[in-house]
Design an enzyme around this catalytic site. Sequence first.
Site, mmCIF file in Angstrom:
data_model
loop_
_atom_site.group_PDB
_atom_site.id
_atom_site.type_symbol
_atom_site.label_atom_id
_atom_site.label_comp_id
_atom_site.label_asym_id
_atom_site.label_seq_id
_atom_site.Cartn_x
_atom_site.Cartn_y
_atom_site.Cartn_z
ATOM 1 C CG HIS A 271 21.197 23.007 -16.984
ATOM 2 N ND1 HIS A 271 21.370 22.463 -18.246
ATOM 3 C CD2 HIS A 271 21.393 24.477 -17.207
ATOM 4 C CE1 HIS A 271 21.361 23.038 -18.861
ATOM 5 N NE2 HIS A 271 21.469 24.417 -18.695
ATOM 6 C CG HIS A 318 17.307 15.934 -22.346
ATOM 7 N ND1 HIS A 318 16.539 16.800 -23.054
ATOM 8 C CD2 HIS A 318 18.349 16.503 -22.213
ATOM 9 C CE1 HIS A 318 17.118 17.895 -23.239
ATOM 10 N NE2 HIS A 318 18.246 17.606 -22.881
ATOM 11 C CG ASP A 373 25.758 16.457 -18.369
ATOM 12 O OD1 ASP A 373 26.424 17.194 -18.820
ATOM 13 O OD2 ASP A 373 24.419 16.983 -18.084
#
Length: 451
Positions: A271, A318, A373
Amino acid sequence: MEYIKYRFFKKASKCSKEYQRLKKEHSNDVIAEITLGQVLTGMKGIPLLVTDTSKLDPEEGIRFKGYTIPELQEKLPRMNPEGEPLPEGLFYLMLIGDIPSREDASNLSKDWATRAHVPQHVFDVIDAMPKNSKPMTQFSAAILSMATESVFQKAYRAGVSKQFFWDSTYEDVMNLIARLPHLAAYIYRRNFHNDEHIEPNPKLDWAGNLAHMMGFDSEDIRRLFRMYMVIHADHEGGNVTAHTAHLVGSALSNPYYAYAAAMAGLAGPLHGFANQDVIHWIFEMMETLDTETPTDKQIEEYCKYILDEGRIIPGYGHAVLMKTDPRFTAQQEFAEKYIKEDPIINIVNQLYRVVPPILSEVGKIKNPWPNVDAYSGSLLYHYGIKEYSFYTVLFGVSRALGVLASLTNDRIYGIPIERPTSHPLEWFKQQVDPDIEIPQDFEPRQSGRFL
Ligand SMILES: CC(C)(COP(=O)(O)OP(=O)(O)OC[C@H]1O[C@@H](n2cnc3c(N)ncnc32)[C@H](O)[C@@H]1OP(=O)(O)O)[C@@H](O)C(=O)NCCC(=O)NCCS
């Protein structure tokens, strides 16, 4: 009652009535089927949570109250015309459902500035931890220790009626959001700047003040922080952070407890930790390949080695998205507009070219494209925030906006305690094929070496 709270109450009570009506009149209607695969792969795709702040479409990406990121960039109020939208405006949108005026966003900024005082004992809790405690450990402990200030907890103890739970929750949520920048900056200055702390400047906006307390006062960094805080603010309700806050909050734990727990989830490598892991991973790759400018071929070989080792490539894949994350694209566009040339950003762009085909070849990876990210660390690094173990804290400050707006909604809707059913593995086996053999042992794979 000040006007933003009143507007929230008016909008949300209408939805709350609708929630109660649906519960009363349609509780037995079937809305979905679930497969064993969904149970065994993290409950993906099962519509189980009511979250109004944002919705994630697998192909299109996130929409906040119906608006895509490019639409938000066009419509949300800004500090100055050529700057980036203010996160205050996005919070207003998520809470109330309308695009705020410039004045609404500015009033929110001022309101948060008046609520931003962090009690001394919270800094004492941080200071009592060893300096090698991870920034996210310090951040979640600090949030937890601030529960002494919970208005909700006091109201509950005083016997306030259920129908008013939202009111004290709103106060906690606003206070907590207002105080997060000071906590984050304090941890940053403690760990990386010899405890030389910088006082907040109440004249600055929420994101600008965070940058200021961290020691960065240029307009460039303020712009970056505003953009960063907007794009990380919410990702519907099923991500680990949002779901944890919702789950813990459903026990009527106060918002400080709920958000501290959520931050423990954000700290995980699958995460929010991925935002620091990407930069760490890039440096590890440059060191292993012994070059700061690897070729596509070298990167390709390195990625294959990582996958052979059974490791992940951070910043890619994802749980819901099936295409390049629009938050990645927003950051790429930001870099193209304001930065132009940077060695780490060049590698991030190179990875975008090289990694997806490799991940696609693996076969089992549903989404080979980059997520938020993959880019964020390189922008922070470019502007001099090089201490990447801190990056997840910035993510945590931003995500409070969506998650805590949702928690306030939860309380006005009167969402009950969450309690799904669990069964032993044997029960699931009985549902599909009682004759399946569950293997008792397996051979662990041997670790290999690169080059
Ligand atoms: C985000 C993530 C956790 C989603 O996991 P998921 O929903 O299980 O994704 P998938 O269904 O595509 O995973 C199927 C398989 O591919 C693997 N996989 C997925 N993304 C991968 C990646 N970037 N690198 C290597 N392997 C990956 C999974 O670990 C899983 O392996 P397994 O079957 O051996 O357990 C995953 O893509 C990941 O670990 N990405 C890297 C970490 C990251 O960037 N996290 C931030 C997300 S915003």
